[in-house]
Design a protein around this motif. Structure first.
Motif, PDB file in Angstrom:
ATOM      1  N   LYS A  33       0.814  -1.206   0.000  1.00  0.00           N
ATOM      2  CA  LYS A  33       0.000   0.000   0.000  1.00  0.00           C
ATOM      3  C   LYS A  33       0.850   1.260   0.000  1.00  0.00           C
ATOM      4  N   ASN A  34       1.842   1.328   0.869  1.00  0.00           N
ATOM      5  CA  ASN A  34       2.648   2.545   1.010  1.00  0.00           C
ATOM      6  C   ASN A  34       3.500   2.826  -0.226  1.00  0.00           C
ATOM      7  N   GLU A  35       4.020   1.791  -0.852  1.00  0.00           N
ATOM      8  CA  GLU A  35       4.878   1.972  -2.035  1.00  0.00           C
ATOM      9  C   GLU A  35       4.086   1.919  -3.333  1.00  0.00           C
ATOM     10  N   LYS A  36       2.772   1.821  -3.223  1.00  0.00           N
ATOM     11  CA  LYS A  36       1.885   1.830  -4.391  1.00  0.00           C
ATOM     12  C   LYS A  36       2.320   0.807  -5.442  1.00  0.00           C
ATOM     13  N   LEU A  37       2.577  -0.398  -4.968  1.00  0.00           N
ATOM     14  CA  LEU A  37       3.094  -1.435  -5.848  1.00  0.00           C
ATOM     15  C   LEU A  37       2.041  -1.945  -6.830  1.00  0.00           C
ATOM     16  N   VAL A  38       0.765  -1.830  -6.490  1.00  0.00           N
ATOM     17  CA  VAL A  38      -0.279  -2.283  -7.399  1.00  0.00           C
ATOM     18  C   VAL A  38      -0.326  -1.395  -8.639  1.00  0.00           C
ATOM     19  N   SER A  39      -0.365  -0.072  -8.438  1.00  0.00           N
ATOM     20  CA  SER A  39      -0.371   0.853  -9.577  1.00  0.00           C
ATOM     21  C   SER A  39       0.948   0.788 -10.338  1.00  0.00           C
ATOM     22  N   SER A  40       2.052   0.555  -9.610  1.00  0.00           N
ATOM     23  CA  SER A  40       3.353   0.422 -10.271  1.00  0.00           C
ATOM     24  C   SER A  40       3.383  -0.808 -11.170  1.00  0.00           C
ATOM     25  N   ALA A  41       2.788  -1.902 -10.690  1.00  0.00           N
ATOM     26  CA  ALA A  41       2.769  -3.127 -11.489  1.00  0.00           C
ATOM     27  C   ALA A  41       1.971  -2.919 -12.770  1.00  0.00           C
ATOM     28  N   LYS A  42       0.886  -2.161 -12.690  1.00  0.00           N
ATOM     29  CA  LYS A  42       0.094  -1.881 -13.886  1.00  0.00           C
ATOM     30  C   LYS A  42       0.891  -1.048 -14.892  1.00  0.00           C
ATOM     31  N   MET A  43       1.560  -0.016 -14.397  1.00  0.00           N
ATOM     32  CA  MET A  43       2.307   0.873 -15.280  1.00  0.00           C
ATOM     33  C   MET A  43       3.507   0.157 -15.908  1.00  0.00           C
ATOM     34  N   VAL A  44       4.286  -0.521 -15.080  1.00  0.00           N
ATOM     35  CA  VAL A  44       5.453  -1.244 -15.586  1.00  0.00           C
ATOM     36  C   VAL A  44       5.012  -2.389 -16.494  1.00  0.00           C
ATOM     37  N   GLY A  45       3.885  -3.019 -16.145  1.00  0.00           N
ATOM     38  CA  GLY A  45       3.374  -4.108 -16.967  1.00  0.00           C
ATOM     39  C   GLY A  45       3.015  -3.652 -18.370  1.00  0.00           C
ATOM     40  N   LYS A  46       2.439  -2.469 -18.502  1.00  0.00           N
ATOM     41  CA  LYS A  46       2.117  -1.932 -19.832  1.00  0.00           C
ATOM     42  C   LYS A  46       3.389  -1.680 -20.633  1.00  0.00           C
ATOM     43  N   HIS A  47       4.400  -1.119 -19.973  1.00  0.00           N
ATOM     44  CA  HIS A  47       5.682  -0.875 -20.653  1.00  0.00           C
ATOM     45  C   HIS A  47       6.327  -2.190 -21.076  1.00  0.00           C
ATOM     46  N   LEU A  48       6.284  -3.186 -20.203  1.00  0.00           N
ATOM     47  CA  LEU A  48       6.869  -4.492 -20.514  1.00  0.00           C
ATOM     48  C   LEU A  48       6.141  -5.155 -21.675  1.00  0.00           C
TER      49      LEU A  48
END
Length: 202
Positions: A33-48
């Protein structure tokens, strides 16, 4: 945790309910929650996913790219025309990535799908490195399905003097066409000689 426990129903684990495991689980949720890993996974996943689609256009072995978020699957086939699953090539790519310190798995009914499941802390820079290593491995693999018409061949033919000579470095189709043309020319020369012979007799 009570809500999760009630949804699990008959789930049982000897080591799952102790206070230490519960504290670890709560700490993981807090970090996510604090590191916003869920939204990060979505963003990085799109780039990947976009990087893998770009590689799909470059390499004939990549039949399809599927995935959501950071979980991505690469279908390995013999070529884009026949799209025959190639499990051996997938394994070769897996070990090629391992030599570059990149770990992937193999899955699928035909064992021809490369499964990439990085952790949630995976970054865009990590994504770039993975795509770069995959591109290098794919470029290092020479196609095994070479067309017969483009394979160099060596054919022994006999010339008019009865000496054998070798045709090297030409495709099989080219060589056979040349031999056919040579046979036609030889037959024409023989026919002309026979005509001259009959005219002399007259």
């Amino acid at each position: 945790l009570r809500l999760v426990s009630e949804k699990l129903g008959g789930y049982f684990s000897t080591f799952g309910g102790n206070p230490v495991s519960c504290a670890i689980g709560l700490s993981v949720f807090e970090i996510v929650k604090n590191e916003k890993l869920v939204s990060s996974a979505k963003m990085v996943g799109k780039h990947l996913h976009k990087s893998l689609q770009d590689l799909q256009l470059k390499h004939r072995f990549l039949g399809d790219v599927r995935g959501a978020g950071l979980v991505q699957g690469l279908e390995i086939v013999n070529n884009k025309e026949e799209r025959i699953p190639d499990g051996k090539l997938a394994t070769e790519i897996m070990y090629g990535l391992k030599m570059k310190q990149v770990l992937v798995g193999i899955t699928g009914r035909d064992k021809n799908v490369i499964l990439f499941t990085p952790p949630m802390c995976f970054t865009i820079e990590n994504s770039r490195r993975f795509a770069k290593c995959l591109d290098e491995v794919l470029r290092s693999i020479s196609p095994r399905t070479t067309s017969l018409d483009t394979r160099p061949t060596s054919v022994i033919v006999t010339n008019r003097a009865g000496m054998k000579r070798q045709l090297i470095g030409k495709s099989q189709t080219q060589t056979m066409m040349e031999l056919d043309n040579a046979n036609v020319s030889k037959k024409m020369r023989i026919s002309e000689t026979e005509v001259d012979h009959y005219e002399d007799m007259d």
